[in-house]
Design a protein around this motif. Structure first.
Motif, short mmCIF file in Angstrom:
data_model
loop_
_atom_site.label_atom_id
_atom_site.label_comp_id
_atom_site.label_asym_id
_atom_site.label_seq_id
_atom_site.Cartn_x
_atom_site.Cartn_y
_atom_site.Cartn_z
N ALA A 111 -57.80 -28.93 -19.89
CA ALA A 111 -57.47 -29.71 -18.65
C ALA A 111 -56.64 -30.57 -18.68
N GLU A 112 -56.10 -30.83 -18.26
CA GLU A 112 -54.38 -32.11 -18.30
C GLU A 112 -54.37 -33.59 -19.47
N THR A 113 -56.11 -33.77 -18.81
CA THR A 113 -55.88 -34.73 -20.17
C THR A 113 -56.31 -34.69 -21.67
N ASP A 114 -56.48 -33.26 -21.96
CA ASP A 114 -56.49 -32.52 -23.14
C ASP A 114 -55.11 -33.39 -24.49
N PRO A 115 -56.03 -32.93 -25.47
CA PRO A 115 -54.82 -34.17 -26.78
C PRO A 115 -53.28 -32.98 -26.68
N LYS A 116 -52.14 -33.75 -26.67
CA LYS A 116 -51.43 -32.94 -26.78
C LYS A 116 -50.96 -31.89 -27.69
N ASP A 117 -52.29 -32.14 -29.20
CA ASP A 117 -51.24 -30.48 -29.98
C ASP A 117 -52.22 -29.64 -29.02
N LYS A 118 -53.63 -30.10 -28.40
CA LYS A 118 -54.52 -28.54 -27.79
C LYS A 118 -53.13 -28.24 -26.70
N LEU A 119 -53.24 -28.73 -26.21
CA LEU A 119 -52.07 -28.62 -24.80
C LEU A 119 -50.89 -28.05 -25.37
N VAL A 120 -50.66 -28.57 -26.16
CA VAL A 120 -49.10 -27.38 -27.18
C VAL A 120 -49.51 -26.33 -27.83
N ALA A 121 -50.83 -26.15 -28.53
CA ALA A 121 -51.02 -24.64 -28.59
C ALA A 121 -51.50 -23.91 -27.27
N ALA A 122 -52.27 -24.35 -26.58
CA ALA A 122 -52.14 -23.28 -25.45
C ALA A 122 -51.22 -22.79 -24.48
N ILE A 123 -49.81 -23.72 -24.54
CA ILE A 123 -48.58 -23.48 -24.14
C ILE A 123 -48.19 -22.06 -24.98
N LYS A 124 -48.04 -22.35 -26.48
CA LYS A 124 -47.89 -21.20 -27.61
C LYS A 124 -48.43 -19.76 -27.58
N ASP A 125 -49.48 -20.12 -27.42
CA ASP A 125 -50.66 -18.88 -26.93
C ASP A 125 -50.39 -18.01 -26.03
N SER A 126 -50.03 -18.96 -24.67
CA SER A 126 -49.55 -18.74 -23.61
C SER A 126 -49.08 -17.68 -23.68
N PHE A 127 -48.00 -18.01 -24.14
CA PHE A 127 -46.35 -16.85 -24.66
C PHE A 127 -46.89 -15.94 -25.65
N ALA A 128 -47.07 -15.86 -27.15
CA ALA A 128 -47.64 -15.17 -27.65
C ALA A 128 -48.53 -13.66 -26.65
N TYR A 129 -49.27 -14.12 -25.99
CA TYR A 129 -50.04 -13.48 -24.61
C TYR A 129 -49.42 -12.76 -24.01
N CYS A 130 -47.88 -13.55 -22.94
CA CYS A 130 -46.83 -12.84 -22.10
C CYS A 130 -46.34 -11.97 -23.66
N THR A 131 -45.60 -11.86 -24.28
CA THR A 131 -45.34 -10.98 -25.46
C THR A 131 -46.06 -10.03 -25.57
N THR A 132 -47.70 -9.78 -25.86
CA THR A 132 -48.04 -8.46 -25.54
C THR A 132 -48.69 -7.86 -24.74
N ALA A 133 -48.48 -8.70 -23.49
CA ALA A 133 -50.09 -8.02 -22.18
C ALA A 133 -48.22 -7.47 -21.67
N LEU A 134 -47.11 -8.29 -21.46
CA LEU A 134 -45.63 -7.20 -21.16
C LEU A 134 -45.23 -6.27 -21.85
N GLU A 135 -45.56 -6.66 -22.66
CA GLU A 135 -45.22 -4.85 -24.19
C GLU A 135 -44.90 -4.06 -23.33
N LYS A 136 -46.13 -2.82 -22.79
CA LYS A 136 -46.22 -1.60 -22.36
C LYS A 136 -45.24 -1.65 -20.76
N VAL A 137 -45.60 -2.75 -20.05
CA VAL A 137 -44.62 -2.79 -19.07
C VAL A 137 -43.50 -2.56 -18.50
N ASP A 138 -42.87 -1.46 -18.02
CA ASP A 138 -41.44 -0.85 -17.10
C ASP A 138 -41.70 -1.04 -16.35
N ASP A 139 -40.46 -0.72 -15.10
CA ASP A 139 -40.08 -0.91 -13.58
C ASP A 139 -40.91 0.47 -13.20
N SER A 140 -41.09 1.39 -13.57
CA SER A 140 -42.25 2.70 -13.25
C SER A 140 -43.41 2.40 -11.49
#
Length: 193
Positions: A111-140
């Motif tokens: 939630a937007e009212t969560d503490p800073k450390d929880k929101l920063v961790a969520a952003i880091k986790d979301s980029f880690a997820y994107c790295t993994t999720a997009l790994e096998k995506v290609d233009d086909s």
């Protein structure tokens, strides 16, 4: 008449000097090694995947740069808080990357009212997820469509472009919020020597 002739000569001198400088600059790259112009196998997905690390670095640094007590900051009453922007970045990354990869988005409770450390961790986790999720995506399969928001269809290629655009938009918004609080955004910081 002499004044006009003098201005014309002065103008021509400035133009020629500027043209000469431009020609020297334009010639400089030709003297060095030519850039690799080999066609790229996956120009769309490859470009977006290459941007994940760069945007992660800048957007996480921007999230960390804002003091915790400023996460409730709004430039005006009708605008979102900085905390809301951080929550939105994490949610957007998770939903875009999941849809593009054909996966279920992570079930993250923030939630937007969560503490800073929880929101920063969520952003880091979301980029880690994107790295993994997009790994096998290609233009086909760029033309394949799915529903991204409510009932709006979008192609996989369109979603990749929109994801890259969202990073640009969100980082620019972070930078504005930081500057309004007297903080230089990460990309405006002087180079460390």
């Amino acid at each position: 008449m002499k004044l006009r002739a003098g201005l014309i000569v002065a103008g021509m001198t400035v133009f020629m000097a500027a043209s000469s400088a431009f020609a020297q600059q334009a010639a400089a790259p030709a003297a060095s090694a030519a850039p690799d112009m080999t066609p790229v196998a996956n120009p769309v997905s490859g470009f977006v995947k290459a941007g994940v690390a760069r945007y992660e670095k800048n957007m996480v640094a921007a999230a960390e740069a804002m003091p915790a007590e400023k996460y409730a900051f709004k430039p005006s009453p009708e605008m979102n808080s900085y905390g809301h922007l951080m929550m939105h970045i994490a949610q957007t990354n998770n939903s875009f990357c999941a849809k593009i990869a054909g996966q279920a988005a992570p079930d993250v409770k923030i939630a937007e009212t969560d503490p800073k450390d929880k929101l920063v961790a969520a952003i880091k986790d979301s980029f880690a997820y994107c790295t993994t999720a997009l790994e096998k995506v290609d233009d086909s399969k760029l033309g394949e469509q799915f529903v991204l928001f409510a009932n709006r269809p979008i192609s996989r290629g369109g979603a990749l472009v929109a994801l890259g655009g969202s990073w640009t938009d969100h980082y620019a918004t972070q930078a504005i919020y930081l500057r309004l609080n007297g903080i230089l955004p990460p990309t405006a910081q002087p180079e460390k020597k």
